[in-house]
Design a protein around this motif. Structure first.
Motif, PDB file in Angstrom:
ATOM      1  N   LEU A 195      -4.365  11.678   7.166  1.00  0.00           N
ATOM      2  CA  LEU A 195      -4.188  10.300   6.687  1.00  0.00           C
ATOM      3  C   LEU A 195      -4.434   9.334   7.839  1.00  0.00           C
ATOM      4  CD1 LEU A 195      -2.857  11.880   4.408  1.00  0.00           C
ATOM      5  CD2 LEU A 195      -0.937  10.302   4.495  1.00  0.00           C
TER       6      LEU A 195
ATOM      7  N   ALA B 144       0.867  -1.177   0.000  1.00  0.00           N
ATOM      8  CA  ALA B 144       0.000   0.000   0.000  1.00  0.00           C
ATOM      9  C   ALA B 144       0.902   1.224   0.000  1.00  0.00           C
ATOM     10  CB  ALA B 144      -0.874  -0.006   1.252  1.00  0.00           C
ATOM     11  N   ALA B 145       0.498   2.244  -0.713  1.00  0.00           N
ATOM     12  CA  ALA B 145       1.320   3.452  -0.774  1.00  0.00           C
ATOM     13  C   ALA B 145       0.443   4.672  -0.926  1.00  0.00           C
ATOM     14  CB  ALA B 145       2.294   3.352  -1.956  1.00  0.00           C
ATOM     15  N   GLY B 146       1.016   5.795  -0.591  1.00  0.00           N
ATOM     16  CA  GLY B 146       0.338   7.068  -0.787  1.00  0.00           C
ATOM     17  C   GLY B 146       0.730   7.630  -2.148  1.00  0.00           C
TER      18      GLY B 146
ATOM     19  N   ALA C  18       4.655   6.974  -2.053  1.00  0.00           N
ATOM     20  CA  ALA C  18       5.403   6.881  -0.789  1.00  0.00           C
ATOM     21  C   ALA C  18       4.892   5.700   0.016  1.00  0.00           C
ATOM     22  CB  ALA C  18       5.222   8.159   0.027  1.00  0.00           C
ATOM     23  N   GLY C  19       5.826   4.912   0.559  1.00  0.00           N
ATOM     24  CA  GLY C  19       5.425   3.778   1.387  1.00  0.00           C
ATOM     25  C   GLY C  19       6.469   3.482   2.440  1.00  0.00           C
TER      26      GLY C  19
ATOM     27  N   GLU D 123       4.078  10.709   6.241  1.00  0.00           N
ATOM     28  CA  GLU D 123       4.984  11.800   5.905  1.00  0.00           C
ATOM     29  C   GLU D 123       4.347  13.160   6.209  1.00  0.00           C
ATOM     30  OE1 GLU D 123       3.938   9.420   3.674  1.00  0.00           O
ATOM     31  OE2 GLU D 123       5.605   8.147   4.291  1.00  0.00           O
TER      32      GLU D 123
ATOM     33  N   THR E  37      -3.499   3.712  -1.811  1.00  0.00           N
ATOM     34  CA  THR E  37      -4.632   3.648  -0.881  1.00  0.00           C
ATOM     35  C   THR E  37      -5.112   5.038  -0.481  1.00  0.00           C
ATOM     36  OG1 THR E  37      -3.032   3.421   0.903  1.00  0.00           O
ATOM     37  CG2 THR E  37      -4.042   1.407   0.085  1.00  0.00           C
ATOM     38  N   ASN E  38      -4.302   6.048  -0.779  1.00  0.00           N
ATOM     39  CA  ASN E  38      -4.658   7.425  -0.395  1.00  0.00           C
ATOM     40  C   ASN E  38      -3.775   8.375  -1.183  1.00  0.00           C
ATOM     41  OD1 ASN E  38      -2.670   6.070   1.638  1.00  0.00           O
ATOM     42  ND2 ASN E  38      -2.163   8.240   1.697  1.00  0.00           N
TER      43      ASN E  38
HETATM   44  N1  HPA Z   1       2.652   7.050   3.163  1.00  0.00           N
HETATM   45  C1  HPA Z   1       3.425   6.001   3.519  1.00  0.00           C
HETATM   46  N2  HPA Z   1       3.001   4.747   3.504  1.00  0.00           N
HETATM   47  C2  HPA Z   1       1.738   4.530   3.130  1.00  0.00           C
HETATM   48  C3  HPA Z   1       0.876   5.566   2.751  1.00  0.00           C
HETATM   49  C4  HPA Z   1       1.357   6.902   2.774  1.00  0.00           C
HETATM   50  O1  HPA Z   1       0.662   7.877   2.446  1.00  0.00           O
HETATM   51  N3  HPA Z   1      -0.311   4.993   2.427  1.00  0.00           N
HETATM   52  C5  HPA Z   1      -0.156   3.657   2.605  1.00  0.00           C
HETATM   53  N4  HPA Z   1       1.072   3.367   3.022  1.00  0.00           N
END
Ligand code: HPA
Length: 276
Positions: free
Chosen positions: A246, A114-116, A210-211, A194, A235-236
């Motif tokens: 967040l 998952a990452a932003g 970003a993750g 972050e 995911t966002n």
């Molecule tokens: N930042 C870092 N890690 C994450 C994020 C995020 O916005 N969303 C999901 N994992």
């Protein structure tokens, strides 16, 4: 034999007592995507806590099981739950399961996380194939004495993400009518999300997402010669892009929303790598 490799061998030997499957493909499932493992056929389940030398997972939404089985005729091992730097694990320990599964016979690995979204053209729910990364954790799983049995001291990272596997993944997305973005994943150590300033910095230096995971495993996988492919689920929107805070709940919720689409993509990928 080095002491580090002896531990890898010990864990490998234990897994062999629990399963006679020699996996070709390794899958590492991130936040909210852990349920994909339920699709495995003829499944052997090994709790991480039973495997000598395996770290423990502590994050809600991350299960802690190694699953061995078959998907579309391909022998697969799934890491249902992964280890994060922010949990306090050393990156050398995060590398351990990757090395053990390579030692067990895995040839390629598909990571998910998952990452932003940093890239303004992305939106929550988008999937992104990682084409490169920025290691902003300040650490490496290869730090310290090299484990010569797994790979050399200095490794190339220009070809870390396997080009033929990327072509296959893109073709799978097209075939399934799934939009698949491409971009650079930047690893922050976490666990705090972050700041808006950090996200502006990340965008300036070329990051698209970003993750807080995956980069240590990718480096370890590259070191031991695994062929690597990786997908991030946006995911966002990353911090500061939208006028809202967040949360881990948002991450899990979006992860659940995309899980069908994600599963279709991974299903198709596995069918296509059968021949590779
Ligand atoms: N930042 C870092 N890690 C994450 C994020 C995020 O916005 N969303 C999901 N994992």
């Amino acid at each position: 034999m080095s002491q580090a490799y002896a531990q890898i061998q010990k864990a490998t030997d234990y897994i062999r007592t629990q399963s006679n499957i020699t996996p070709k493909l390794m899958l590492v499932l991130g936040s909210g995507l852990g349920d994909y493992g339920d699709r495995l056929q003829k499944m052997d389940v090994i709790p991480y806590q039973n495997i000598p030398g395996f770290p423990r997972t502590t994050v809600p939404g991350h299960k802690g099981n190694l699953l061995l089985g078959e998907l579309f005729g391909v022998p697969v091992v799934i890491m249902q739950g992964r280890f994060h730097y922010y949990e306090g694990h050393r990156q050398q320990d995060i590398a351990f399961p990757v090395r053990v599964l390579r030692n067990l016979g895995a040839q390629m690995v598909l990571f998910t996380n998952a990452a932003g979204a940093i890239n303004m053209d992305f939106k929550p729910g988008d999937l992104m194939m990682i084409t490169d990364h920025i290691n902003y954790s300040g650490m490496s799983p290869l730090f310290g004495e090299n484990v010569d049995e797994m790979g050399p001291r200095f490794i190339d990272m220009t070809q870390a993400y396997d080009k033929p596997l990327q072509q296959i993944l893109l073709a799978c997305a097209r075939e399934q009518g799934i939009s698949l973005k491409q971009g650079v994943y930047m690893m922050f150590p976490g666990p705090q999300f972050e700041t808006p300033a950090e996200i502006r910095f990340a965008r300036t230096i070329g990051a698209d997402a970003a993750g807080m995971s995956t980069v240590p495993e990718i480096i370890a996988a590259r070191h031991c010669g695994l062929r690597i492919c990786a997908i991030s689920c946006m995911t966002n929107m990353a911090a500061g892009i939208l006028d809202q805070p967040l949360s881990h709940e948002e991450v899990m919720e979006t992860g659940r929303m995309v899980s069908d689409r994600f599963a279709r993509l991974v299903d198709t990928f596995i069918q296509h790598v059968r021949e590779v």
